[in-house]
Design a protein around this motif. Structure first.
Motif, mmCIF file in Angstrom:
data_model
loop_
_atom_site.group_PDB
_atom_site.id
_atom_site.type_symbol
_atom_site.label_atom_id
_atom_site.label_comp_id
_atom_site.label_asym_id
_atom_site.label_seq_id
_atom_site.Cartn_x
_atom_site.Cartn_y
_atom_site.Cartn_z
ATOM 1 N N PHE A 172 65.799 83.733 76.490
ATOM 2 C CA PHE A 172 65.431 82.325 76.639
ATOM 3 C C PHE A 172 66.159 81.691 77.817
ATOM 4 C CE2 PHE A 172 66.011 77.818 75.827
ATOM 5 C CZ PHE A 172 64.728 77.401 75.481
ATOM 6 N N ILE A 173 67.447 81.973 77.943
ATOM 7 C CA ILE A 173 68.237 81.403 79.033
ATOM 8 C C ILE A 173 67.663 81.830 80.383
ATOM 9 C CG2 ILE A 173 70.494 81.436 80.151
ATOM 10 C CD1 ILE A 173 71.712 81.710 77.314
ATOM 11 N N ARG A 174 67.308 83.099 80.508
ATOM 12 C CA ARG A 174 66.740 83.598 81.759
ATOM 13 C C ARG A 174 65.353 83.006 82.001
ATOM 14 N NH1 ARG A 174 67.095 89.950 81.340
ATOM 15 N NH2 ARG A 174 66.330 89.836 83.496
ATOM 16 N N LEU A 175 64.562 82.913 80.951
ATOM 17 C CA LEU A 175 63.197 82.412 81.087
ATOM 18 C C LEU A 175 63.166 80.937 81.460
ATOM 19 C CD1 LEU A 175 61.638 84.220 78.009
ATOM 20 C CD2 LEU A 175 61.056 84.642 80.408
ATOM 21 N N LEU A 176 64.136 80.187 80.965
ATOM 22 C CA LEU A 176 64.174 78.757 81.262
ATOM 23 C C LEU A 176 64.317 78.516 82.764
ATOM 24 C CD1 LEU A 176 63.997 76.156 79.594
ATOM 25 C CD2 LEU A 176 66.492 76.113 79.534
ATOM 26 N N ASP A 177 65.075 79.373 83.427
ATOM 27 C CA ASP A 177 65.233 79.254 84.880
ATOM 28 C C ASP A 177 63.950 79.617 85.624
ATOM 29 O OD1 ASP A 177 67.857 78.405 84.733
ATOM 30 O OD2 ASP A 177 68.681 80.440 84.878
ATOM 31 N N MET A 178 63.093 80.416 84.987
ATOM 32 C CA MET A 178 61.843 80.849 85.616
ATOM 33 C C MET A 178 60.689 79.896 85.318
ATOM 34 S SD MET A 178 62.008 84.899 84.642
ATOM 35 C CE MET A 178 63.397 85.939 85.094
ATOM 36 N N LEU A 179 60.942 78.914 84.466
ATOM 37 C CA LEU A 179 59.882 78.008 84.015
ATOM 38 C C LEU A 179 59.690 76.874 85.014
ATOM 39 C CD1 LEU A 179 58.110 77.812 81.407
ATOM 40 C CD2 LEU A 179 59.763 76.131 80.569
ATOM 41 N N ASN A 180 58.440 76.604 85.343
ATOM 42 C CA ASN A 180 58.133 75.492 86.237
ATOM 43 C C ASN A 180 58.384 74.159 85.536
ATOM 44 O OD1 ASN A 180 57.219 77.236 88.293
ATOM 45 N ND2 ASN A 180 55.158 77.300 87.429
ATOM 46 N N PRO A 181 58.720 73.100 86.267
ATOM 47 C CA PRO A 181 58.870 71.777 85.650
ATOM 48 C C PRO A 181 57.588 71.378 84.911
ATOM 49 C CG PRO A 181 59.725 71.763 87.889
ATOM 50 C CD PRO A 181 59.038 73.089 87.712
ATOM 51 N N GLY A 182 57.757 70.862 83.706
ATOM 52 C CA GLY A 182 56.618 70.523 82.873
ATOM 53 C C GLY A 182 56.087 71.677 82.063
ATOM 54 N N GLY A 183 56.658 72.849 82.269
ATOM 55 C CA GLY A 183 56.230 74.041 81.544
ATOM 56 C C GLY A 183 56.874 74.138 80.167
ATOM 57 N N ALA A 184 56.405 75.100 79.374
ATOM 58 C CA ALA A 184 56.871 75.222 77.993
ATOM 59 C C ALA A 184 57.113 76.678 77.629
ATOM 60 C CB ALA A 184 55.856 74.604 77.031
ATOM 61 N N ILE A 185 58.044 76.867 76.712
ATOM 62 C CA ILE A 185 58.291 78.174 76.103
ATOM 63 C C ILE A 185 57.936 78.063 74.628
ATOM 64 C CG2 ILE A 185 59.987 79.953 75.549
ATOM 65 C CD1 ILE A 185 61.590 79.100 77.983
ATOM 66 N N VAL A 186 57.064 78.944 74.172
ATOM 67 C CA VAL A 186 56.684 79.017 72.764
ATOM 68 C C VAL A 186 57.366 80.236 72.161
ATOM 69 C CG1 VAL A 186 54.793 79.268 71.120
ATOM 70 C CG2 VAL A 186 54.453 77.925 73.204
ATOM 71 N N VAL A 187 58.171 80.016 71.132
ATOM 72 C CA VAL A 187 58.936 81.089 70.498
ATOM 73 C C VAL A 187 58.336 81.372 69.129
ATOM 74 C CG1 VAL A 187 61.195 81.870 69.738
ATOM 75 C CG2 VAL A 187 61.010 80.328 71.714
ATOM 76 N N ASP A 188 57.827 82.573 68.954
ATOM 77 C CA ASP A 188 57.256 82.972 67.666
ATOM 78 C C ASP A 188 58.353 83.541 66.767
ATOM 79 O OD1 ASP A 188 55.167 83.110 65.902
ATOM 80 O OD2 ASP A 188 54.398 85.017 66.626
ATOM 81 N N ASP A 189 58.099 83.548 65.466
ATOM 82 C CA ASP A 189 59.058 84.054 64.464
ATOM 83 C C ASP A 189 60.382 83.304 64.524
ATOM 84 O OD1 ASP A 189 57.274 86.065 63.533
ATOM 85 O OD2 ASP A 189 57.826 87.332 65.224
ATOM 86 N N ALA A 190 60.318 81.998 64.731
ATOM 87 C CA ALA A 190 61.525 81.195 64.914
ATOM 88 C C ALA A 190 62.279 80.935 63.608
ATOM 89 C CB ALA A 190 61.180 79.869 65.578
ATOM 90 N N LEU A 191 61.689 81.276 62.472
ATOM 91 C CA LEU A 191 62.410 81.220 61.198
ATOM 92 C C LEU A 191 62.920 82.603 60.783
ATOM 93 C CD1 LEU A 191 60.198 78.774 59.090
ATOM 94 C CD2 LEU A 191 62.540 78.384 59.858
ATOM 95 N N PHE A 192 62.316 83.628 61.336
ATOM 96 C CA PHE A 192 62.598 85.028 61.025
ATOM 97 C C PHE A 192 62.860 85.263 59.532
ATOM 98 C CE2 PHE A 192 64.569 89.220 61.089
ATOM 99 C CZ PHE A 192 63.549 89.890 61.754
ATOM 100 N N HIS A 193 61.808 85.054 58.775
ATOM 101 C CA HIS A 193 61.844 85.287 57.321
ATOM 102 C C HIS A 193 62.950 84.480 56.647
ATOM 103 C CE1 HIS A 193 59.055 88.534 58.256
ATOM 104 N NE2 HIS A 193 59.917 88.933 59.160
#
Length: 239
Positions: A172-193
């Protein structure tokens, strides 16, 4: 054939207070819920939209994104007018095709898959459904291959993270730097059971997801939304 999940109890609402006005039987509840969901979305299952190959002995509905989540992700792409999309965790290519459709003819999806069998099947599905020019699949560990994807794309409007749960926080930390302004990261399995609800996670994957949630909780500079549907969906937008 009527669509149903092998594990239908992944869906909400399951709490008694949220179905107190339902008059049917408990055995019929999920069939009725799925029927109502699919009637609004406009399709019952992914096989209605795509010609799919699947690994022997594996049911798509058990491991793949649900039709309701696929509709949500597609709407996010359309509303945000996202054109450059990264997916981590291809499975058999269904979500990549949904994302590519939503992005339009001028959109592009790069999807990363570590599993050799899944990558091979996903390539077949992507090709047989006419997405070769809009979806590029990279077979390999996302921890190494996201740099290649970033070099090719130059920045991402949307990232769909559904890969190595133990490495979620670092990714996530690495991806945030690659994300364009106004962009979004969708994280699946965020409760992990619901392992993330324990004081200390009981699994390495659960701890990886919990670490990510702790990180996001401290990032007030980011717009955040946490949906407790299925196994949890976290949406983070970069201003």
């Amino acid at each position: 054939m009527k669509f149903r999940l092998d594990n239908a109890d992944r869906l909400l609402p399951t709490q008694p207070v949220l179905k107190e006005l339902y008059k049917g039987s408990d055995d019929q509840y999920f069939d009725d819920l799925l029927s109502r969901l699919s009637s609004v979305i406009g399709f019952n299952n992914v096989a209605e939209r795509y010609d799919l190959s699947l690994p022997e002995g594996i049911n798509y509905e058990t491991l793949g994104s649900s039709v309701s989540n696929l509709a949500l992700f597609s709407m996010m792409v359309s509303m945000g007018r996202y054109k450059t999309i990264l997916e981590i965790g291809t499975f058999v290519g269904v979500s990549a095709m949904f994302l590519a459709e939503a992005a339009g003819d001028d959109g592009r999806v790069i999807t990363l898959e570590i599993g050799e069998e899944f990558a091979e099947i996903a390539r077949k599905n992507i090709s047989s459904n006419g997405f070769d020019d809009r979806i590029k699949l990279i077979h390999g560990d996302a921890n190494q291959s996201i740099e290649q994807a970033h070099e090719e794309a130059g920045g991402f409007d949307l990232v769909f993270l559904d890969g190595d749960k133990g490495a979620y926080c670092k990714l996530f930390i690495r991806l945030l730097d690659m994300l364009n302004p106004g962009g979004a990261i969708v994280v699946d399995d965020a409760l992990f059971h619901c392992d993330v609800l324990n004081g200390v996670a009981t699994t390495e994957k659960g701890q990886g997801v919990a670490d990510l949630l702790d990180l996001v909780a401290d990032r007030e500079d980011l717009q955040r939304c946490f949906l407790p549907v299925e196994n949890g969906v976290l949406i983070v937008r970069k201003p």
